[in-house]
Design a protein around this motif. Structure first.
Motif, PDB file in Angstrom:
ATOM      1  N   THR A 249      41.665  30.892 -20.500  1.00  0.00           N
ATOM      2  CA  THR A 249      40.421  31.408 -21.089  1.00  0.00           C
ATOM      3  C   THR A 249      39.278  31.416 -20.075  1.00  0.00           C
ATOM      4  N   LEU A 250      39.522  30.885 -18.871  1.00  0.00           N
ATOM      5  CA  LEU A 250      38.471  30.822 -17.852  1.00  0.00           C
ATOM      6  C   LEU A 250      38.377  32.155 -17.105  1.00  0.00           C
ATOM      7  N   ASP A 251      37.179  32.635 -16.933  1.00  0.00           N
ATOM      8  CA  ASP A 251      36.951  33.931 -16.281  1.00  0.00           C
ATOM      9  C   ASP A 251      36.461  33.687 -14.852  1.00  0.00           C
ATOM     10  N   TYR A 252      37.408  33.505 -13.937  1.00  0.00           N
ATOM     11  CA  TYR A 252      37.073  33.163 -12.556  1.00  0.00           C
ATOM     12  C   TYR A 252      37.295  34.349 -11.609  1.00  0.00           C
ATOM     13  N   TYR A 253      36.506  34.363 -10.530  1.00  0.00           N
ATOM     14  CA  TYR A 253      36.765  35.243  -9.377  1.00  0.00           C
ATOM     15  C   TYR A 253      36.697  34.324  -8.154  1.00  0.00           C
ATOM     16  N   PRO A 254      37.830  33.686  -7.831  1.00  0.00           N
ATOM     17  CA  PRO A 254      37.812  32.669  -6.766  1.00  0.00           C
ATOM     18  C   PRO A 254      37.616  33.294  -5.376  1.00  0.00           C
ATOM     19  N   LEU A 255      36.622  32.804  -4.656  1.00  0.00           N
ATOM     20  CA  LEU A 255      36.370  33.199  -3.271  1.00  0.00           C
ATOM     21  C   LEU A 255      35.975  31.958  -2.473  1.00  0.00           C
ATOM     22  N   PRO A 256      36.310  31.912  -1.180  1.00  0.00           N
ATOM     23  CA  PRO A 256      35.952  30.737  -0.383  1.00  0.00           C
ATOM     24  C   PRO A 256      34.462  30.667  -0.089  1.00  0.00           C
ATOM     25  N   LYS A 257      33.787  31.833  -0.078  1.00  0.00           N
ATOM     26  CA  LYS A 257      32.347  31.930   0.178  1.00  0.00           C
ATOM     27  C   LYS A 257      31.901  33.311  -0.293  1.00  0.00           C
ATOM     28  N   PRO A 258      30.603  33.575  -0.356  1.00  0.00           N
ATOM     29  CA  PRO A 258      30.155  34.902  -0.790  1.00  0.00           C
ATOM     30  C   PRO A 258      30.710  36.019   0.103  1.00  0.00           C
ATOM     31  N   GLY A 259      31.068  37.127  -0.546  1.00  0.00           N
ATOM     32  CA  GLY A 259      31.571  38.283   0.189  1.00  0.00           C
ATOM     33  C   GLY A 259      32.987  38.640  -0.200  1.00  0.00           C
ATOM     34  N   GLU A 260      33.209  39.926  -0.495  1.00  0.00           N
ATOM     35  CA  GLU A 260      34.532  40.413  -0.874  1.00  0.00           C
ATOM     36  C   GLU A 260      34.751  41.790  -0.244  1.00  0.00           C
ATOM     37  N   ARG A 261      36.035  42.091   0.085  1.00  0.00           N
ATOM     38  CA  ARG A 261      36.398  43.356   0.725  1.00  0.00           C
ATOM     39  C   ARG A 261      37.063  44.326  -0.229  1.00  0.00           C
ATOM     40  N   PHE A 262      37.964  43.816  -1.061  1.00  0.00           N
ATOM     41  CA  PHE A 262      38.776  44.643  -1.944  1.00  0.00           C
ATOM     42  C   PHE A 262      39.374  43.740  -3.019  1.00  0.00           C
ATOM     43  N   PRO A 263      39.471  44.201  -4.253  1.00  0.00           N
ATOM     44  CA  PRO A 263      39.189  45.525  -4.803  1.00  0.00           C
ATOM     45  C   PRO A 263      37.712  45.822  -5.024  1.00  0.00           C
ATOM     46  N   ILE A 264      36.857  44.833  -4.781  1.00  0.00           N
ATOM     47  CA  ILE A 264      35.405  45.056  -4.819  1.00  0.00           C
ATOM     48  C   ILE A 264      34.910  44.930  -3.388  1.00  0.00           C
ATOM     49  N   ASN A 265      34.246  45.955  -2.896  1.00  0.00           N
ATOM     50  CA  ASN A 265      33.705  45.891  -1.541  1.00  0.00           C
ATOM     51  C   ASN A 265      32.227  45.532  -1.650  1.00  0.00           C
ATOM     52  N   ASP A 266      31.962  44.225  -1.602  1.00  0.00           N
ATOM     53  CA  ASP A 266      30.592  43.733  -1.782  1.00  0.00           C
ATOM     54  C   ASP A 266      30.401  42.507  -0.891  1.00  0.00           C
ATOM     55  N   PRO A 267      29.670  42.653   0.222  1.00  0.00           N
ATOM     56  CA  PRO A 267      29.487  41.520   1.131  1.00  0.00           C
ATOM     57  C   PRO A 267      28.692  40.373   0.528  1.00  0.00           C
ATOM     58  N   ASP A 268      28.066  40.626  -0.608  1.00  0.00           N
ATOM     59  CA  ASP A 268      27.249  39.588  -1.245  1.00  0.00           C
ATOM     60  C   ASP A 268      27.870  39.037  -2.533  1.00  0.00           C
ATOM     61  N   LEU A 269      29.067  39.480  -2.881  1.00  0.00           N
ATOM     62  CA  LEU A 269      29.686  39.005  -4.119  1.00  0.00           C
ATOM     63  C   LEU A 269      29.880  37.493  -4.072  1.00  0.00           C
ATOM     64  N   ARG A 270      29.378  36.818  -5.071  1.00  0.00           N
ATOM     65  CA  ARG A 270      29.429  35.361  -5.078  1.00  0.00           C
ATOM     66  C   ARG A 270      30.698  34.865  -5.779  1.00  0.00           C
ATOM     67  N   PRO A 271      31.248  33.752  -5.309  1.00  0.00           N
ATOM     68  CA  PRO A 271      32.422  33.170  -5.987  1.00  0.00           C
ATOM     69  C   PRO A 271      32.069  32.806  -7.423  1.00  0.00           C
ATOM     70  N   ARG A 272      33.035  32.945  -8.305  1.00  0.00           N
ATOM     71  CA  ARG A 272      32.855  32.553  -9.702  1.00  0.00           C
ATOM     72  C   ARG A 272      33.975  31.578 -10.050  1.00  0.00           C
TER      73      ARG A 272
END
Length: 432
Positions: free
Chosen positions: A325-348
């Motif tokens: 039920t947890l809605d996570y977007y795990p990232l090691p630090k802010p920034g994503e390349r794909f499937p979302i290309n957003d250098p500022d995307l924050r980890p959730r």
């Protein structure tokens, strides 16, 4: 060629050489693509040996010598090897003279910071997403040209090209995959006109499709390594493409997810797909394309939270058939390349439950959802959605996670039989 006792030896084997960061591996396959034998080689002593072009050759040569013994143990010989192809790290380059001696240092795939070169490229490249950036292969090539103060350079060679050139005794070639980020147009297998203002055309060489026959191995190299008389070098590819070819067949819809520190997806399709704004790009493979992208999520995020032994113990308590039920977007630090290309995307990765099993469940499922979103992005761009996903990398060993991913993706997820790039590039030569 004659074998022991004068018997005629059938030259039906193909050999692949993989120039990896940690060393060199080779594999020999039979006409069916089955692995006959493998071997390893070293670049040499010292932490920087992998950066030395002569180390590339030294590693390949020691690997070929070791391969002879590995084949002999299987009742085969190097005299049965008629085809050779090589893969290397994408974007690793060196300039050589006409005799294939380096006239500059090598710049590796991870070298960056060439801002002046990037600015120069931007003034000529019409496509803002083509071969640009301070860490692009083309920027490295321009830096090497600046370092060639004696103007002795005659060939710009990628890592795989350099070893292949030594085997054939000549430069003047490359393949579309290694050349992609150096500026080549893979659709037409040529260097674009705008590159002439940056790199002398004579340095670039003819562009081949991966697997295409280029030229024969020199008689000297045939004698040195005991190869089949008339053995041919075929155009190679990059290490990641070779790893895909080892894991999956080049058939429409074949998909491979590599779950290491990060997550990367690749899918074979007959249609070239490029969506640079989303971090989506294609590599040419024979009669089709490998389209894919890489996310910053992956096992590195999990390991930053739990040690390996705890991951294994907690995974055993997760029911993979139950949705988190947890809605996570795990990232090691802010920034994503794909499937979302957003250098500022924050980890959730919040809120964090008190139960570590539930927390790990949420993290693993969050990554599985990103994987599904990646394949959906490919499908939305015109690729087929996979009917099966072949999985590789350290994350593929987690059977609970694999079952969870199969549920989320809606298709079977199976372990790759092998991801050895040397096997993939050997099969490329066999099919060429």
């Amino acid at each position: 060629p004659p074998g022991a006792g004068g018997a005629v030896v059938t030259s039906d084997l193909s050999l692949g050489i993989d120039l990896g960061t940690s060393g060199v591996r080779s594999a020999v396959v039979d006409p069916s693509g089955a692995v006959v034998a493998m071997a390893r080689g070293r670049y040499g002593d010292g932490t920087d040996a992998w950066r030395d072009p002569e180390g590339w050759w030294r590693g390949a040569a020691t690997c070929l010598e070791a391969q002879a013994g590995a084949l002999q143990a299987k009742g085969r010989t190097m005299a049965e090897v008629a085809r050779i192809a090589i893969d290397g790290t994408s974007g690793s380059l060196v300039l050589t003279d006409a005799d294939l001696q380096p006239v500059t240092r090598a710049l590796m795939y991870s070298d960056a910071g060439f801002t002046e070169e990037a600015a120069l490229i931007a003034t000529h490249a019409p496509d803002p997403h083509t071969a640009r950036g301070a860490g692009s292969a083309l920027a490295r090539a321009l830096r090497l040209l600046r370092e060639d103060t004696g103007a002795k350079a005659r060939h710009l060679l990628h890592q795989a090209d350099f070893v292949a050139a030594r085997l054939m005794g000549r430069g003047g070639f490359t393949d579309v995959n290694n050349a992609l980020k150096t500026g080549c147009d893979p659709e037409v297998q040529t260097w674009p006109d705008w590159m002439a203002a940056l790199v002398p055309k004579a340095l670039l060489g003819q562009v081949y499709l991966p697997g295409d026959a280029i030229d024969q191995v020199t008689p000297q190299m045939i004698r040195r390594f005991g190869l089949s008389d008339g053995a041919v070098v075929h155009a190679g590819t990059t290490d990641s493409i070779a790893a895909f070819l080892a894991a999956a067949p080049a058939t429409s819809g074949a998909a491979v997810t590599s779950l290491g520190t990060t997550l990367a997806v690749k899918l074979y399709t007959h249609q070239r797909i490029e969506v640079p704004a989303q971090g989506l790009y294609s590599h040419r493979v024979r009669h089709g394309w490998l389209v894919g992208g890489a996310s910053n999520t992956g096992g590195g995020v999990i390991r930053s939270v739990f040690p390996d032994d705890q991951i294994a113990a907690l995974s055993a308590e997760i029911d993979p058939t139950v949705e988190s039920t947890l809605d996570y977007y795990p990232l090691p630090k802010p920034g994503e390349r794909f499937p979302i290309n957003d250098p500022d995307l924050r980890p959730r990765m919040a809120p964090r439950p008190n139960d570590n099993v539930a927390f790990l469940h949420g993290l693993l499922e969050g990554i599985a959802r990103i994987e599904k979103r990646a394949y959906e992005a490919l499908a939305n761009a015109g690729a087929p959605y996979p009917t099966q996903v072949i999985t590789a990398g350290g994350g593929a060993k987690n059977v609970v996670w694999t079952a969870m991913r199969a549920r989320v993706l809606g298709v079977p997820v199976v372990a790759a039989p092998t991801t050895e790039a040397a096997v993939g590039v050997a099969r490329l030569a066999q099919q060429g």
